[in-house]
Design a protein around this motif. Structure first.
Motif, PDB file in Angstrom:
ATOM      1  N   HIS A 153      26.130 -70.737 -69.355  1.00 11.06           N
ATOM      2  CA  HIS A 153      25.593 -70.517 -68.014  1.00 11.06           C
ATOM      3  C   HIS A 153      25.717 -71.797 -67.198  1.00 11.06           C
ATOM      4  O   HIS A 153      25.184 -72.836 -67.594  1.00 11.06           O
ATOM      5  CB  HIS A 153      24.121 -70.118 -68.086  1.00 11.06           C
ATOM      6  N   PRO A 154      26.381 -71.751 -66.043  1.00 11.18           N
ATOM      7  CA  PRO A 154      26.608 -72.983 -65.282  1.00 11.18           C
ATOM      8  C   PRO A 154      25.389 -73.547 -64.574  1.00 11.18           C
ATOM      9  O   PRO A 154      25.416 -74.708 -64.138  1.00 11.18           O
ATOM     10  CB  PRO A 154      27.679 -72.572 -64.267  1.00 11.18           C
ATOM     11  N   SER A 155      24.337 -72.769 -64.412  1.00  7.08           N
ATOM     12  CA  SER A 155      23.126 -73.294 -63.773  1.00  7.08           C
ATOM     13  C   SER A 155      21.932 -72.458 -64.209  1.00  7.08           C
ATOM     14  O   SER A 155      22.081 -71.396 -64.814  1.00  7.08           O
ATOM     15  CB  SER A 155      23.244 -73.277 -62.244  1.00  7.08           C
ATOM     16  N   HIS A 156      20.748 -72.965 -63.878  1.00  4.47           N
ATOM     17  CA  HIS A 156      19.525 -72.228 -64.195  1.00  4.47           C
ATOM     18  C   HIS A 156      18.681 -72.089 -62.931  1.00  4.47           C
ATOM     19  O   HIS A 156      18.495 -73.051 -62.183  1.00  4.47           O
ATOM     20  CB  HIS A 156      18.700 -72.957 -65.255  1.00  4.47           C
ATOM     21  N   GLY A 157      18.175 -70.884 -62.722  1.00  3.63           N
ATOM     22  CA  GLY A 157      17.294 -70.640 -61.578  1.00  3.63           C
ATOM     23  C   GLY A 157      18.064 -70.540 -60.270  1.00  3.63           C
ATOM     24  O   GLY A 157      19.248 -70.870 -60.183  1.00  3.63           O
ATOM     25  N   GLN A 158      17.381 -70.075 -59.246  1.00 10.12           N
ATOM     26  CA  GLN A 158      17.996 -69.965 -57.934  1.00 10.12           C
ATOM     27  C   GLN A 158      18.127 -71.344 -57.294  1.00 10.12           C
ATOM     28  O   GLN A 158      17.300 -72.222 -57.502  1.00 10.12           O
ATOM     29  CB  GLN A 158      17.189 -69.023 -57.043  1.00 10.12           C
ATOM     30  N   ILE A 159      19.187 -71.500 -56.496  1.00 12.75           N
ATOM     31  CA  ILE A 159      19.511 -72.799 -55.914  1.00 12.75           C
ATOM     32  C   ILE A 159      19.578 -72.675 -54.395  1.00 12.75           C
ATOM     33  O   ILE A 159      20.246 -71.778 -53.867  1.00 12.75           O
ATOM     34  CB  ILE A 159      20.867 -73.310 -56.450  1.00 12.75           C
ATOM     35  N   ALA A 160      18.899 -73.579 -53.696  1.00 15.66           N
ATOM     36  CA  ALA A 160      18.983 -73.615 -52.238  1.00 15.66           C
ATOM     37  C   ALA A 160      20.392 -74.019 -51.827  1.00 15.66           C
ATOM     38  O   ALA A 160      21.019 -74.862 -52.475  1.00 15.66           O
ATOM     39  CB  ALA A 160      17.970 -74.613 -51.678  1.00 15.66           C
ATOM     40  N   ARG A 161      20.899 -73.416 -50.750  1.00 16.01           N
ATOM     41  CA  ARG A 161      22.274 -73.663 -50.332  1.00 16.01           C
ATOM     42  C   ARG A 161      22.553 -75.143 -50.087  1.00 16.01           C
ATOM     43  O   ARG A 161      23.637 -75.637 -50.378  1.00 16.01           O
ATOM     44  CB  ARG A 161      22.585 -72.854 -49.076  1.00 16.01           C
ATOM     45  N   GLU A 162      21.571 -75.849 -49.548  1.00 17.78           N
ATOM     46  CA  GLU A 162      21.801 -77.262 -49.270  1.00 17.78           C
ATOM     47  C   GLU A 162      21.945 -78.101 -50.546  1.00 17.78           C
ATOM     48  O   GLU A 162      22.440 -79.232 -50.522  1.00 17.78           O
ATOM     49  CB  GLU A 162      20.673 -77.833 -48.402  1.00 17.78           C
ATOM     50  N   ASP A 163      21.497 -77.537 -51.674  1.00 12.68           N
ATOM     51  CA  ASP A 163      21.590 -78.254 -52.943  1.00 12.68           C
ATOM     52  C   ASP A 163      22.873 -77.935 -53.714  1.00 12.68           C
ATOM     53  O   ASP A 163      23.152 -78.565 -54.739  1.00 12.68           O
ATOM     54  CB  ASP A 163      20.384 -77.920 -53.830  1.00 12.68           C
ATOM     55  N   TYR A 164      23.648 -76.959 -53.236  1.00  5.96           N
ATOM     56  CA  TYR A 164      24.846 -76.549 -53.955  1.00  5.96           C
ATOM     57  C   TYR A 164      25.835 -77.687 -54.215  1.00  5.96           C
ATOM     58  O   TYR A 164      26.306 -77.853 -55.352  1.00  5.96           O
ATOM     59  CB  TYR A 164      25.561 -75.416 -53.192  1.00  5.96           C
ATOM     60  N   PRO A 165      26.205 -78.476 -53.203  1.00  5.46           N
ATOM     61  CA  PRO A 165      27.229 -79.510 -53.452  1.00  5.46           C
ATOM     62  C   PRO A 165      26.841 -80.481 -54.564  1.00  5.46           C
ATOM     63  O   PRO A 165      27.666 -80.788 -55.444  1.00  5.46           O
ATOM     64  CB  PRO A 165      27.350 -80.206 -52.094  1.00  5.46           C
ATOM     65  N   ALA A 166      25.594 -80.954 -54.542  1.00  9.95           N
ATOM     66  CA  ALA A 166      25.164 -81.920 -55.565  1.00  9.95           C
ATOM     67  C   ALA A 166      25.084 -81.265 -56.933  1.00  9.95           C
ATOM     68  O   ALA A 166      25.496 -81.867 -57.947  1.00  9.95           O
ATOM     69  CB  ALA A 166      23.816 -82.515 -55.183  1.00  9.95           C
TER      70      ALA A 166
ATOM     71  N   MET B 248      32.798 -70.305 -69.104  1.00  6.23           N
ATOM     72  CA  MET B 248      31.762 -70.380 -68.078  1.00  6.23           C
ATOM     73  C   MET B 248      31.523 -68.995 -67.476  1.00  6.23           C
ATOM     74  O   MET B 248      32.444 -68.339 -67.016  1.00  6.23           O
ATOM     75  CB  MET B 248      32.188 -71.362 -66.981  1.00  6.23           C
ATOM     76  N   GLU B 249      30.271 -68.573 -67.487  1.00  5.46           N
ATOM     77  CA  GLU B 249      29.918 -67.224 -67.043  1.00  5.46           C
ATOM     78  C   GLU B 249      29.606 -67.195 -65.551  1.00  5.46           C
ATOM     79  O   GLU B 249      28.929 -68.081 -65.031  1.00  5.46           O
ATOM     80  CB  GLU B 249      28.694 -66.748 -67.834  1.00  5.46           C
TER      81      GLU B 249
END
Length: 261
Positions: free
Chosen positions: A104-117, A142-143
């Protein structure tokens, strides 16, 4: 081969289950390490015993996910810790001979402004993960994930795979895909798909229903997979089948067979 490489993901109770699935023609088990390494070791031993008794195999393992396993964490120490946990779990699983590790490439929901980092952190973490797993003879898959998480689309999957560069492919989870049509994902990213998760949904949110119980167009899926000569595993993540075991197994197999008629 699309029909024959149908399997199931098991993560908690292994005793007796691989044998029953094998009896019904499901020979591929996706093994899930637990967060407790001692429990994982016991499950590996149980799985190895089953592999001796019946025609069953572990081609894929599904790496753990959660905040402590998140390689998209922008805190470097936390990311290093997550990397160490994934490597530890994979080493425990090595005796079963897995070829692919779903991730899994990430955990939990991510705010759009945090996507690049978060995406940049993920790429750096994946480079290290893929290098470590290559030494073990395991390729990372990667899923794709549900909305507001990293890797919602084929474009994003390709961006990350190409940035990482080595020992990485894609686990295409059709139950997670809402951002684009299935045919577009396969046509764009198909050459990188090395395993799949196949369950159904209602077209609104992920459901992990038995294939055929929801709105996914399975005939279109199979047709697109034929075009790219897909011949790897198709793994069902079905809690209701495991909770209804063993009576639910024939129902699952019958549903899968029906989709291929």
């Amino acid at each position: 081969m699309i029909k024959e490489k149908f399997g199931i993901s098991i993560g908690i109770v292994f005793e007796g289950r691989p044998e029953v699935f094998a009896q019904h023609g499901m020979h591929y088990i996706e093994f899930r390490p637990t967060k407790d390494p001692e429990t994982t070791k016991k499950n590996v031993e149980t799985m190895l015993d089953a592999m001796k008794r019946c025609d069953t195999r572990v081609n894929t393992i599904h790496l753990q996910f959660g905040p402590e396993y998140d390689l998209s964490n922008t805190d470097e120490e936390a990311r290093k810790s997550a990397l160490a946990l994934h490597i530890r779990d994979a080493k425990i699983c090595l005796p079963m001979g897995p070829k692919i590790a779903v991730f899994h490439p990430s955990h939990g929901q991510i705010a759009r402004e945090d996507y690049p980092a978060r995406k940049a952190a993920l790429i750096e973490g994946l480079k290290e993960l893929c290098a470590a797993f290559k030494e073990m003879g395991i390729q990372i898959a990667m899923e794709n994930l549900t909305p507001n998480r990293l890797v919602e689309t084929s474009a994003e999957a390709l961006e990350i795979v190409e940035a990482v560069g080595d020992n990485i492919g894609i686990c295409f989870d059709v139950n997670h895909l809402f951002a684009e049509p299935i045919r577009d994902f396969i046509r764009n990213a198909g050459k990188h798909i090395i395993t799949m998760h196949v369950t159904d949904n209602d077209g609104i949110v992920e459901k992990h229903w038995i294939p055929g119980e929801g709105v996914i167009d399975w005939q279109e899926l199979f047709a697109e997979l034929e075009k790219i000569n897909y011949d790897s595993t198709m793994i069902a993540e079905l809690g209701q089948v495991l909770s209804g075991f063993p009576d639910s197994v024939p129902k699952l197999v019958e549903a899968w067979e029906k989709l291929h008629k």
